[in-house]
Design a protein around this motif. Structure first.
Motif, mmCIF file in Angstrom:
data_model
loop_
_atom_site.group_PDB
_atom_site.id
_atom_site.type_symbol
_atom_site.label_atom_id
_atom_site.label_comp_id
_atom_site.label_asym_id
_atom_site.label_seq_id
_atom_site.Cartn_x
_atom_site.Cartn_y
_atom_site.Cartn_z
ATOM 1 N N THR A 264 -0.140 -4.172 -11.480
ATOM 2 C CA THR A 264 0.477 -3.642 -12.692
ATOM 3 C C THR A 264 -0.022 -2.239 -13.038
ATOM 4 O O THR A 264 0.797 -1.341 -13.315
ATOM 5 C CB THR A 264 0.280 -4.615 -13.861
ATOM 6 O OG1 THR A 264 1.050 -5.804 -13.603
ATOM 7 C CG2 THR A 264 0.744 -4.001 -15.176
ATOM 8 N N PRO A 265 -1.342 -1.965 -13.039
ATOM 9 C CA PRO A 265 -1.771 -0.601 -13.408
ATOM 10 C C PRO A 265 -1.213 0.503 -12.511
ATOM 11 O O PRO A 265 -0.753 1.540 -13.032
ATOM 12 C CB PRO A 265 -3.305 -0.686 -13.328
ATOM 13 C CG PRO A 265 -3.610 -2.123 -13.582
ATOM 14 C CD PRO A 265 -2.498 -2.882 -12.913
ATOM 15 N N PRO A 266 -1.190 0.338 -11.176
ATOM 16 C CA PRO A 266 -0.676 1.449 -10.364
ATOM 17 C C PRO A 266 0.831 1.441 -10.144
ATOM 18 O O PRO A 266 1.400 2.466 -9.764
ATOM 19 C CB PRO A 266 -1.387 1.247 -9.017
ATOM 20 C CG PRO A 266 -1.562 -0.236 -8.911
ATOM 21 C CD PRO A 266 -1.808 -0.711 -10.328
ATOM 22 N N LEU A 267 1.507 0.305 -10.365
ATOM 23 C CA LEU A 267 2.906 0.195 -9.976
ATOM 24 C C LEU A 267 3.814 -0.226 -11.126
ATOM 25 O O LEU A 267 4.596 0.570 -11.652
ATOM 26 C CB LEU A 267 3.032 -0.811 -8.824
ATOM 27 C CG LEU A 267 4.445 -1.071 -8.280
ATOM 28 C CD1 LEU A 267 5.026 0.193 -7.660
ATOM 29 C CD2 LEU A 267 4.428 -2.215 -7.261
ATOM 30 N N TRP A 268 3.724 -1.494 -11.547
ATOM 31 C CA TRP A 268 4.645 -2.013 -12.554
ATOM 32 C C TRP A 268 4.451 -1.318 -13.907
ATOM 33 O O TRP A 268 5.435 -1.042 -14.607
ATOM 34 C CB TRP A 268 4.472 -3.524 -12.710
ATOM 35 C CG TRP A 268 4.556 -4.285 -11.434
ATOM 36 C CD1 TRP A 268 3.606 -5.109 -10.898
ATOM 37 C CD2 TRP A 268 5.648 -4.303 -10.500
ATOM 38 N NE1 TRP A 268 4.035 -5.636 -9.706
ATOM 39 C CE2 TRP A 268 5.285 -5.162 -9.436
ATOM 40 C CE3 TRP A 268 6.899 -3.684 -10.462
ATOM 41 C CZ2 TRP A 268 6.117 -5.400 -8.357
ATOM 42 C CZ3 TRP A 268 7.733 -3.919 -9.379
ATOM 43 C CH2 TRP A 268 7.344 -4.774 -8.350
ATOM 44 N N ARG B 222 5.818 3.791 -0.777
ATOM 45 C CA ARG B 222 6.782 4.660 -1.443
ATOM 46 C C ARG B 222 7.479 3.805 -2.487
ATOM 47 O O ARG B 222 8.172 2.841 -2.149
ATOM 48 C CB ARG B 222 7.790 5.219 -0.453
ATOM 49 C CG ARG B 222 8.854 6.072 -1.128
ATOM 50 C CD ARG B 222 9.895 6.545 -0.140
ATOM 51 N NE ARG B 222 11.009 7.167 -0.840
ATOM 52 C CZ ARG B 222 12.123 7.585 -0.255
ATOM 53 N NH1 ARG B 222 12.269 7.470 1.049
ATOM 54 N NH2 ARG B 222 13.090 8.124 -0.971
ATOM 55 N N ALA B 223 7.289 4.129 -3.747
ATOM 56 C CA ALA B 223 7.805 3.297 -4.846
ATOM 57 C C ALA B 223 8.666 4.114 -5.802
ATOM 58 O O ALA B 223 8.634 3.920 -7.013
ATOM 59 C CB ALA B 223 6.648 2.650 -5.593
ATOM 60 N N ASP B 224 9.457 5.035 -5.240
ATOM 61 C CA ASP B 224 10.343 5.844 -6.077
ATOM 62 C C ASP B 224 11.388 4.948 -6.748
ATOM 63 O O ASP B 224 11.921 4.025 -6.131
ATOM 64 C CB ASP B 224 11.071 6.891 -5.236
ATOM 65 C CG ASP B 224 10.118 7.873 -4.578
ATOM 66 O OD1 ASP B 224 8.966 7.972 -5.048
ATOM 67 O OD2 ASP B 224 10.521 8.518 -3.594
#
Length: 275
Positions: free
Chosen positions: A23-27, A264-266
């Motif tokens: 959650t902290p780095p992505l969601w 890659r989470a664009d």
């Protein structure tokens, strides 16, 4: 009537520990970015569709304040429990988290208290088998002029990591389907042009699409946790312990062989208004 496949609830229940790790780095960043774009104002009412652990719904609750209201809807008991805990800890009294099928909620919800904002972060493509029909029902819950925001993966996002785990599982399950209704729906929205056109087909006006670039480091020791903390968990949830270990090993070998060290989470956030 469209419904969410019931298996999604158990899949995301099983992700809880790892979902929260990411959650902290992505969601979290992507949920917060969505709410910056949907821009709930003090006193407004927000519906957060497929809210998960609440990254976007909790941010919305801060923005609407105690005079507003945020309803977060999801099928995952575990993730909703976390969202409720955070809301209580932070005193976000306007946030309410409801375990329900989103499509059925939309069908039976009264229109007496319309929402000012309906938003969904990586949720619309789970509304199967009729994504457009389900979203149209959700739009019916908006007041005239209300905003709808949908966040989806940009083309190519998650593909490298997803390809590695697919290939690892396929060695055990050669007949593993190469696509699903969810993945096909996601692909139908994965460019700015596609997302803009889709929002127009739904009858929304003043459509805007914003790209959110994001790269997330993927150290080897965290790579398996990423699979277990996302929808990719569905690929391994039914494997026994020995099969899981084999897939785990091959997945890590594929990452090394392919030089994959980040995700890659664009994302794309589409915003429109109900006419």
């Amino acid at each position: 009537m469209s419904t969410q496949p019931p298996g999604f609830g158990p899949v995301f229940d099983a992700t809880r520990q790892h979902f929260l790790r990411w959650t902290p780095p992505l969601w979290g960043p992507l949920g917060a970015a969505t709410t910056e774009i949907s821009a709930p104002r003090p006193g407004e009412r927000v519906l957060d569709v497929c809210c998960g652990a609440g990254s976007s719904a909790l941010t919305a609750a801060v923005k609407v304040g105690p005079a507003g209201a945020v309803d977060g809807i999801d099928l995952s008991t575990e993730l909703l429990d976390h969202a409720r805990t955070v809301a209580a800890q932070e005193g976000l009294t306007s946030a309410r988290f409801i375990e329900a099928d989103v499509c059925q909620y939309a069908a039976y919800r009264t229109a007496d208290e319309p929402y000012d904002v309906v938003q969904s972060v990586f949720g619309v493509f789970f509304l199967q088998p009729d994504m457009n029909g389900a979203v149209s029902r959700l739009l019916g819950l908006l007041r005239p002029g209300g905003r709808f925001a949908a966040t989806v993966w940009a083309e190519g996002s998650i593909d490298e990591v997803g390809g590695a785990i697919f290939d690892a599982v396929r060695e055990l399950r050669p007949n593993l389907p190469t696509s699903s209704p969810v993945s096909e729906s996601a692909k139908s929205l994965n460019t700015e042009e596609k997302l803009r056109a889709w929002l127009g087909v739904l009858g929304l006006t003043d459509v805007e699409v914003t790209k959110i670039p994001l790269r997330v480091p993927l150290p080897a020791e965290e790579a398996w946790s990423f699979v277990l903390g996302t929808g990719l968990h569905a690929l391994v949830i039914d494997l026994d312990e020995g099969e899981r270990e084999r897939v785990h090993t091959r997945y890590l070998e594929f990452l090394v062989a392919r030089g994959i060290t980040e995700v890659r989470a664009d994302a794309l956030v589409g915003l429109g208004r109900r006419a």
